[in-house]
Design a protein around this motif. Structure first.
Motif, mmCIF file in Angstrom:
data_model
loop_
_atom_site.group_PDB
_atom_site.id
_atom_site.type_symbol
_atom_site.label_atom_id
_atom_site.label_comp_id
_atom_site.label_asym_id
_atom_site.label_seq_id
_atom_site.Cartn_x
_atom_site.Cartn_y
_atom_site.Cartn_z
ATOM 1 N N PHE A 7 1.966 -26.540 9.511
ATOM 2 C CA PHE A 7 1.363 -25.326 10.059
ATOM 3 C C PHE A 7 2.024 -25.083 11.411
ATOM 4 C CE2 PHE A 7 -1.629 -27.514 7.360
ATOM 5 C CZ PHE A 7 -2.147 -26.510 6.552
ATOM 6 N N ILE A 8 2.823 -24.031 11.493
ATOM 7 C CA ILE A 8 3.642 -23.777 12.673
ATOM 8 C C ILE A 8 3.105 -22.566 13.422
ATOM 9 C CG2 ILE A 8 5.956 -23.258 13.525
ATOM 10 C CD1 ILE A 8 7.060 -24.542 10.969
ATOM 11 N N ILE A 9 2.797 -22.738 14.700
ATOM 12 C CA ILE A 9 2.383 -21.600 15.518
ATOM 13 C C ILE A 9 3.543 -21.083 16.368
ATOM 14 C CG2 ILE A 9 -0.066 -22.199 15.602
ATOM 15 C CD1 ILE A 9 0.424 -23.339 18.413
ATOM 16 N N ASP A 10 4.401 -22.020 16.795
ATOM 17 C CA ASP A 10 5.548 -21.645 17.631
ATOM 18 C C ASP A 10 6.491 -22.839 17.680
ATOM 19 O OD1 ASP A 10 7.291 -21.196 19.885
ATOM 20 O OD2 ASP A 10 5.908 -19.635 20.561
ATOM 21 N N SER A 11 7.744 -22.619 17.446
ATOM 22 C CA SER A 11 8.706 -23.722 17.410
ATOM 23 C C SER A 11 8.809 -24.451 18.742
ATOM 24 C CB SER A 11 10.090 -23.198 17.004
ATOM 25 O OG SER A 11 10.533 -22.210 17.924
ATOM 26 N N SER A 12 8.390 -23.795 19.823
ATOM 27 C CA SER A 12 8.464 -24.428 21.145
ATOM 28 C C SER A 12 7.261 -25.315 21.441
ATOM 29 C CB SER A 12 8.573 -23.357 22.233
ATOM 30 O OG SER A 12 7.390 -22.559 22.290
ATOM 31 N N GLN A 13 6.235 -25.238 20.609
ATOM 32 C CA GLN A 13 5.022 -26.018 20.850
ATOM 33 C C GLN A 13 5.159 -27.443 20.299
ATOM 34 O OE1 GLN A 13 2.327 -24.969 22.709
ATOM 35 N NE2 GLN A 13 3.793 -23.316 23.114
ATOM 36 N N PRO A 14 4.398 -28.383 20.846
ATOM 37 C CA PRO A 14 4.465 -29.771 20.360
ATOM 38 C C PRO A 14 3.986 -29.887 18.916
ATOM 39 C CG PRO A 14 3.285 -29.625 22.459
ATOM 40 C CD PRO A 14 3.461 -28.231 21.962
ATOM 41 N N TRP A 15 4.461 -30.925 18.258
ATOM 42 C CA TRP A 15 4.021 -31.249 16.905
ATOM 43 C C TRP A 15 3.006 -32.379 16.955
ATOM 44 C CZ3 TRP A 15 5.098 -29.280 12.048
ATOM 45 C CH2 TRP A 15 6.040 -28.247 12.005
ATOM 46 N N VAL A 16 2.026 -32.297 16.063
ATOM 47 C CA VAL A 16 1.039 -33.362 15.884
ATOM 48 C C VAL A 16 1.023 -33.743 14.409
ATOM 49 C CG1 VAL A 16 -1.373 -34.062 16.079
ATOM 50 C CG2 VAL A 16 -0.373 -32.545 17.805
ATOM 51 N N THR A 17 1.231 -35.015 14.130
ATOM 52 C CA THR A 17 1.247 -35.526 12.757
ATOM 53 C C THR A 17 0.007 -36.374 12.519
ATOM 54 O OG1 THR A 17 3.674 -35.575 12.748
ATOM 55 C CG2 THR A 17 2.529 -36.908 11.074
ATOM 56 N N PHE A 18 -0.705 -36.068 11.428
ATOM 57 C CA PHE A 18 -1.946 -36.764 11.092
ATOM 58 C C PHE A 18 -1.698 -37.753 9.951
ATOM 59 C CE2 PHE A 18 -3.516 -32.981 13.194
ATOM 60 C CZ PHE A 18 -4.671 -33.409 13.863
ATOM 61 N N ILE A 19 -2.187 -38.989 10.116
ATOM 62 C CA ILE A 19 -2.045 -40.033 9.099
ATOM 63 C C ILE A 19 -3.432 -40.526 8.689
ATOM 64 C CG2 ILE A 19 -1.012 -42.251 8.514
ATOM 65 C CD1 ILE A 19 1.061 -40.114 9.129
ATOM 66 N N HIS A 20 -3.775 -40.331 7.427
ATOM 67 C CA HIS A 20 -5.108 -40.696 6.938
ATOM 68 C C HIS A 20 -5.200 -42.190 6.647
ATOM 69 C CE1 HIS A 20 -3.626 -41.234 2.824
ATOM 70 N NE2 HIS A 20 -2.896 -40.138 3.000
ATOM 71 N N GLY A 21 -6.381 -42.636 6.264
ATOM 72 C CA GLY A 21 -6.607 -44.040 5.943
ATOM 73 C C GLY A 21 -6.506 -44.328 4.459
ATOM 74 N N ALA A 22 -6.694 -45.590 4.093
ATOM 75 C CA ALA A 22 -6.613 -46.005 2.691
ATOM 76 C C ALA A 22 -7.712 -45.333 1.871
ATOM 77 C CB ALA A 22 -6.740 -47.520 2.582
ATOM 78 N N GLY A 23 -7.339 -44.801 0.726
ATOM 79 C CA GLY A 23 -8.278 -44.121 -0.141
ATOM 80 C C GLY A 23 -8.483 -42.665 0.204
ATOM 81 N N THR A 28 -8.665 -35.500 4.818
ATOM 82 C CA THR A 28 -9.470 -36.240 5.788
ATOM 83 C C THR A 28 -9.606 -35.475 7.095
ATOM 84 O OG1 THR A 28 -8.805 -38.375 4.865
ATOM 85 C CG2 THR A 28 -9.517 -38.370 7.170
ATOM 86 N N TRP A 29 -8.616 -34.627 7.395
ATOM 87 C CA TRP A 29 -8.544 -33.952 8.692
ATOM 88 C C TRP A 29 -9.058 -32.517 8.642
ATOM 89 C CZ3 TRP A 29 -7.714 -37.663 11.977
ATOM 90 C CH2 TRP A 29 -6.966 -38.784 11.565
ATOM 91 N N PHE A 30 -9.908 -32.204 7.656
ATOM 92 C CA PHE A 30 -10.348 -30.819 7.503
ATOM 93 C C PHE A 30 -11.143 -30.327 8.714
ATOM 94 C CE2 PHE A 30 -13.885 -33.293 5.953
ATOM 95 C CZ PHE A 30 -15.024 -32.548 6.203
ATOM 96 N N LYS A 31 -11.769 -31.229 9.465
ATOM 97 C CA LYS A 31 -12.545 -30.810 10.635
ATOM 98 C C LYS A 31 -11.703 -30.744 11.908
ATOM 99 C CE LYS A 31 -17.170 -31.990 9.108
ATOM 100 N NZ LYS A 31 -18.497 -32.512 9.515
ATOM 101 N N GLN A 32 -10.438 -31.103 11.792
ATOM 102 C CA GLN A 32 -9.519 -31.004 12.926
ATOM 103 C C GLN A 32 -8.564 -29.818 12.788
ATOM 104 O OE1 GLN A 32 -10.451 -34.427 11.831
ATOM 105 N NE2 GLN A 32 -11.752 -33.914 13.570
ATOM 106 N N LEU A 33 -8.248 -29.447 11.583
ATOM 107 C CA LEU A 33 -7.141 -28.524 11.341
ATOM 108 C C LEU A 33 -7.309 -27.180 12.054
ATOM 109 C CD1 LEU A 33 -4.475 -28.071 9.955
ATOM 110 C CD2 LEU A 33 -5.702 -27.383 7.883
ATOM 111 N N LYS A 34 -8.458 -26.559 11.921
ATOM 112 C CA LYS A 34 -8.666 -25.226 12.502
ATOM 113 C C LYS A 34 -8.436 -25.232 14.009
ATOM 114 C CE LYS A 34 -12.080 -21.516 12.960
ATOM 115 N NZ LYS A 34 -13.463 -21.074 12.617
ATOM 116 N N GLU A 35 -9.000 -26.226 14.694
ATOM 117 C CA GLU A 35 -8.887 -26.279 16.153
ATOM 118 C C GLU A 35 -7.478 -26.649 16.579
ATOM 119 O OE1 GLU A 35 -10.291 -25.456 19.803
ATOM 120 O OE2 GLU A 35 -11.396 -25.218 17.912
#
Length: 258
Positions: A7-23, A28-35
């Protein structure tokens, strides 16, 4: 290659990569994505055997290092020099492994519900699971482990979310991931020896009774590490208290953006 969503807002903005847990999976990150999409470019990854990366096969002897390299291959594919990383539970071990093997690819790491040491109770649960994993349906075992790790009524949503996501795994994949836990403590000891000067924030629920004590001890011994304890939250603090989790982690990333 691992399945991912960007999900790209601007190529100049930082990237954040989310890594879920086992299972889990990237949901898992549905409550983080919008914000998060308001502030950063976001990368969601399904680890091997999870979500839409279920076709990724294992080879004999594969370890957390191979899994970490698969994550880096996604960054290479997208031509990303580096990213901030956020993980939950077992995902924090993947991120710490990346920090050891590819330290220049991580701008900062946020470790939620971090696993840095297995206490006697956790070792017993893993031993119990190891003994029974071949003859007990894995969902029975997973539900039991989820209840042990997240026992309170206010952990119910986290428990349900992880159990529902785990239903998409097959028993063979569950066993393969569970097998990685056999030699986990020596690996965790190595990972805690050196954070390679990477800004690191531990975010723990105050009711994460299995893993919180060891994190508190580590942070007390290492003043370069940051720590945030979230009240009324268990192991999966990003689901139990998403508003506070988002506020704390977004502020940390913004403060540590190069």
């Amino acid at each position: 290659m691992l399945h991912y969503r960007e999900f790209i807002i601007d190529s100049s903005q930082p990237w954040v990569t989310f890594i879920h847990g086992a299972g889990g999976n990237s949901n898992t990150w549905f409550k983080q994505l919008k914000e998060y999409k308001k502030h950063f470019n976001v990368l969601l990854i399904d680890l091997r055997g999870h979500g839409r990366s279920s076709e990724i096969t294992w080879k004999k002897g594969d370890t957390f290092e191979e899994v970490a390299t698969e994550v880096i291959h996604v960054l290479d594919h997208l031509k990303l020099r580096s990213s901030h990383f956020i993980g939950i539970s077992l995902g924090t071990i993947i991120i710490q492994t990346i920090a050891q093997k590819y330290p220049n690819r991580i701008d900062s790491m946020i470790l939620g519900g971090a696993i840095i040491k297995l206490n006697i109770r956790t070792k017993f649960l893993i031993s119990l699971g190891s003994i029974s994993k071949y003859f007990i349906p894995y969902m029975w075992l997973y539900r039991f482990l989820a209840w042990i790790i997240m026992p309170k009524s206010n952990h119910l949503e986290s428990r349900i979310a992880f159990v529902n996501q785990a239903k998409k795994m097959c028993q063979k994949e569950f066993i393969r991931w569970f097998t990685l836990t056999k030699a986990l403590n020596p690996l965790l000891n190595r990972l805690q020896n050196n954070f390679n000067q990477i800004p690191t924030l531990f975010v723990m629920g105050d009711e994460d009774y299995l893993f919180l004590p060891s994190v508190k001890k580590l942070v007390e011994e290492n003043k370069d590490l940051s720590f945030q304890c979230i009240k009324d939250s268990g192991h999966v603090c990003n689901i139990d208290q998403p508003e506070l989790f988002n506020e704390v982690t977004i502020n940390y990333i913004q403060d540590n953006t190069r």
